[in-house]
Design a protein around this motif. Structure first.
Motif: not given
Length: 416
Positions: A9-10, A15-16, A18-25, A36-39
């Motif tokens: 779970c941690i 992983a979520w 990381y994806v959220y951070f990269f999607d920001t920039f 759509r399957c990057r996570y």
């Protein structure tokens, strides 16, 4: 068993994040279903990494491997180069590592521990990850979607790289040189907080630089727009003057046809009328692309080149669905064609064959505009106003702009 489930779970939260951070920039690639399957792709990679690094003794190597894993992920799923991939991977992992160390230090200071070890109570891992997620939310709020990182120079990238490098070095120093003294622990605690704010400040600084570059680019585009308007007026004047001269020639040729008909020489009159018709057809529209602005620019440049002894060959397609606006279309076409004509005039003066090859098509959902022309000598490619504005148009639509030159030819290619 419960500990394994908790660990998975941690890692899912990580992983979520990381994806959220990269999607920001970073801009995502057009990878269809895979995008759509990057996570789903990253999560097993994070799990495999966590299981494998247990057998790696050096913390420094673990950090390097983590950054490498994230950089590879960026290269696969985002439109980025190696500098951006490594920088944002280091920044992302640094923030995660910093928040972990921050709470470890807090727990160790309160418990007066002599070593920087794992938390004594597993449930405290959740607050660690929540602090990191809150930082990511804060960064997303600060960042305004400026993702045109190509505007940053190598020197600016070098300065930005120093911050995550310094952060990683400081984290490793705190990890290896941890002391049980309360003063040292407190100092490390404040250092961790300071490094977090420094990393956020770097993001804010980067955004300020990108905003400044965008303003400069818009100013240059505004100047180019004025130049394009003036050039359009000059071209229209040249068209009127050329039409006036042609009309005078056409009148003389029509009179000649009339004379030939009166003399009964119908064959000569028909041949002269046919040549006259072909001349008028070429003069009116050398190129037709189903787009009025594209047709106007290409035909104007064609006639301007022909008057200076320069020929043009065209391979064009239907531009009816062109997504560029009128100003961007003029900037893109005029700058490269003007440069080609300028060089070909020099070639023509040397008595050589001066031909400009133009390709303007839409293939595979992309616009391809290519201009190839001979040169007198190898041209030094510099970031002049014209090329900079072409690059700005390409960058706006996430396209590519490349130029190449040798002793014989110059070629520029734009793909949008």
């Amino acid at each position: 068993m419960a500990l394994w489930i908790f660990s998975f779970c941690i890692m899912a939260i990580e992983a979520w994040g990381y994806v959220y951070f990269f999607d920001t920039f970073l801009k995502k690639k057009d990878a269809g279903r895979l995008q759509r399957c990057r996570y789903i792709v990253l999560y097993p990679a994070v799990v495999a990494f966590a299981l494998s690094v247990k057998y790696v003794g050096s913390m420094g190597i673990k950090v390097m491997l983590a950054v490498l894993l994230l950089a590879v992920f960026c290269g696969l799923f985002y439109r980025t180069d190696w500098k951006q991939s490594i920088f944002f991977s280091m920044l992302n992992y640094s923030l995660l590592f910093l928040t972990d160390i921050l709470l470890l230090l807090t727990e160790n200071v309160l418990a007066s521990k002599d070593k920087l070890c794992a938390l004594e109570y597993d449930f405290l891992y959740i607050p660690m990850k929540m602090v990191w997620i809150l930082l990511l939310f804060m960064i997303r709020k600060i960042w305004k979607g400026r993702s045109n990182f190509r505007e940053l120079s190598c020197k600016e990238w070098g300065v930005f790289f120093m911050v995550p490098l310094l952060t990683v070095a400081s984290m490793l120093l705190m990890y290896f040189c941890y002391s049980g003294e309360r003063k040292v622990q407190t100092a490390y605690l404040f250092l961790s907080v300071g490094l977090i704010f420094i990393n956020i400040f770097v993001i804010e600084l980067m955004q300020g630089i990108l905003e400044k570059e965008e303003l400069l680019r818009e100013s240059a585009l505004a100047g180019q727009k004025k130049e394009s308007q003036l050039a359009h007026y000059r071209d229209m004047q040249a068209v009127y003057e050329r039409q006036g001269r042609k009309m005078h020639d056409y009148k003389n040729q029509i009179r000649t046809v009339q004379v030939l008909l009166k003399k009964g020489d119908t064959r000569a009159a028909a041949a002269l009328a046919e040549r006259l018709t072909e001349s008028i057809s070429v003069e009116m529209a050398a190129v037709s692309t189903n787009h009025p602005v594209v047709d106007a620019v290409l035909n104007q440049k064609f006639h301007a080149a022909r008057e200076q002894g320069v020929s043009m060959t065209f391979r064009v397609g239907d531009m009816g669905g062109l997504r560029l606006n009128e100003e961007e279309t003029v900037i893109l076409l005029s700058n490269l064609l003007d440069n080609a004509i300028h060089e070909c005039v020099k070639v023509a003066r040397q008595g050589r064959n001066a031909v400009i090859h133009v390709k303007l098509v839409q293939e595979g959902g992309k616009l391809i505009f290519s201009v190839r022309n001979p040169v007198v000598e190898k041209v030094e490619v510099t970031e002049g106003t014209g090329l900079s504005n072409v690059k700005a148009v390409a960058d706006k639509y996430g396209g590519d702009f490349a130029v190449s030159c040798n002793a014989e030819k110059f070629q520029a290619v734009v793909m949008l």
